[in-house]
Structures are given as structure tokens and as C-alpha cells.
Design an enzyme around this catalytic site. Structure first.
Site, short mmCIF file in Angstrom:
data_model
loop_
_atom_site.label_atom_id
_atom_site.label_comp_id
_atom_site.label_asym_id
_atom_site.label_seq_id
_atom_site.Cartn_x
_atom_site.Cartn_y
_atom_site.Cartn_z
N HIS A 30 1.13 -1.35 0.26
CA HIS A 30 0.47 -0.42 -0.16
C HIS A 30 0.54 1.44 -0.19
O HIS A 30 0.63 2.08 -0.27
CB HIS A 30 -1.15 0.26 1.65
CG HIS A 30 -1.88 -0.84 1.29
ND1 HIS A 30 -1.43 -1.95 1.96
CD2 HIS A 30 -3.32 -0.97 0.75
CE1 HIS A 30 -2.88 -3.60 1.92
NE2 HIS A 30 -3.70 -2.87 0.75
N ASP A 100 -4.91 -6.14 -8.50
CA ASP A 100 -4.65 -5.43 -6.95
C ASP A 100 -5.29 -3.91 -7.17
O ASP A 100 -4.75 -3.74 -8.47
CB ASP A 100 -3.55 -5.90 -6.22
CG ASP A 100 -3.26 -5.66 -4.98
OD1 ASP A 100 -4.56 -5.51 -4.49
OD2 ASP A 100 -1.89 -5.85 -3.87
#
Length: 186
Positions: A30, A100
Site C-alpha cells: 500500500h 490488485d
């Protein structure tokens, strides 16, 4: 297997992730791009096993990880080589591949290029979850229509989970009307 089949039996779409493995990652994708230096032989003997066992799952998600023994430069999510040789090849995965989240800090390409690169690499659909409507709209503008192969994979997933097949992925007008009161749209 039991969890996946229980989900399917109850009309829930299971998503196996993150292909072809995520357990060796030492940083948060992230925030930054992880690199894994594990030899291919070890990945194949250990990390790939769950994905081989669940290769019939209707949906799977790739990952933003550079496995240097698979592709020295690109994360799985942007690597044609890994999608073709590992995900669709060695793992024999035939279901729908979802990228993703393209908003994650692991990716530094311009936002306008991420979707095309992920689709070109082998994802069937892309996910962008920033929560910023203007960004999401700009991503939508860059997307092509789904390929016939992606539509076929979606139909097969839907048939398996719901018992009904349809090539309709989403109806944007219907969603817009349903959520007009919740979000500032248009």
C-alpha cells in the site's frame, strides 16, 4: 478448498489472492513496491501450492510484488511474463484475474497508464479504490471494453456462483441511480 466451496454454495464470490504468493513480502505494498529474491524453485515448491490447489476458483487477484526470479523488473500486476508463464501457465488458472488496487503506493506509473498496463499484463479487470471520485472517473475514461475472454471468464464465474450466466458485468446507469443520494455524482 472448504472455505471456497462454502462461499460458492452460499452465493458468495471467493477471490483467491494474492497470486502467485504474498507471504514473503516484508514491506506494505500500500506504501511501497516489495521485492522478493526467493529462487523460483522455492516459490514453485512452497508459495504456488495453494494457488495450484485452488486453480478452479472463479476469481483471483494478482499482486504488486516484484519476484526477481520470475520477472526482474515488473511487479506481477504489470508483468505479461508472470501472468502468461506462471498464473495462466504453471498454476493453470483459468478464472477471472482482478488486478490488485491500482491506487496503492507500490505503483508509481502515471495514473493514466496503470489500467492499460495491468490489462496488457494479463488482468481481466482492474480495481481502483482511492475513494476519490475524480480519480476513479479518470481511470474509467482510460478503460477499454472487456475482452471476449474476460467476459467469458466472468460468465463462467457467475454461473458457478449463482447458477445463472450473463455477460452483463455492471450497469453503470443503474448503479448511479441507486447511489445518487449517497455520493455527489455528476
Amino acid at each position: 478448498r472448504i472455505v471456497m466451496e462454502t462461499f460458492i454454495d452460499n452465493g458468495i464470490y471467493p477471490i483467491i489472492k494474492h497470486m502467485p504468493g504474498h507471504g514473503r513480502v516484508e514491506v506494505d505494498p500500500h506504501l511501497t513496491l516489495p521485492y522478493v529474491d526467493t529462487p523460483y524453485e522455492t516459490l514453485a515448491a512452497e508459495d504456488f501450492i495453494p494457488f495450484k490447489e485452488l486453480s478452479d476458483a472463479p476469481l483471483a487477484m494478482n499482486c504488486h510484488v516484484v519476484f526477481r526470479s520470475l520477472d526482474e523488473e515488473l511487479p506481477v500486476s504489470l508483468s505479461q511474463k508472470v501472468h502468461k508463464e506462471i498464473i495462466r501457465g504453471e498454476l493453470d488458472y483459468r478464472g477471472l484475474v482482478i488486478s490488485d488496487d491500482l491506487a496503492m503506493g507500490a505503483l508509481t506509473d502515471p495514473l493514466s497508464e496503470r489500467s492499460a498496463k495491468a490489462l496488457d499484463a494479463g488482468a481481466d479487470i482492474v480495481m481502483y479504490c482511492s475513494g476519490v471520485l475524480s480519480e476513479m472517473e479518470s481511470v474509467i475514461k482510460t478503460l477499454p471494453n472487456a475482452t471476449p475472454e474476460a467476459v467469458e471468464r466472468w460468465v463462467k464465474a457467475k454461473e458457478r456462483v449463482t447458477g445463472t450466466g450473463s455477460s452483463t458485468i455492471i450497469n453503470l446507469k443503474e448503479i448511479e441511480e441507486k447511489f445518487r443520494g449517497f455520493f455527489k455524482i455528476g
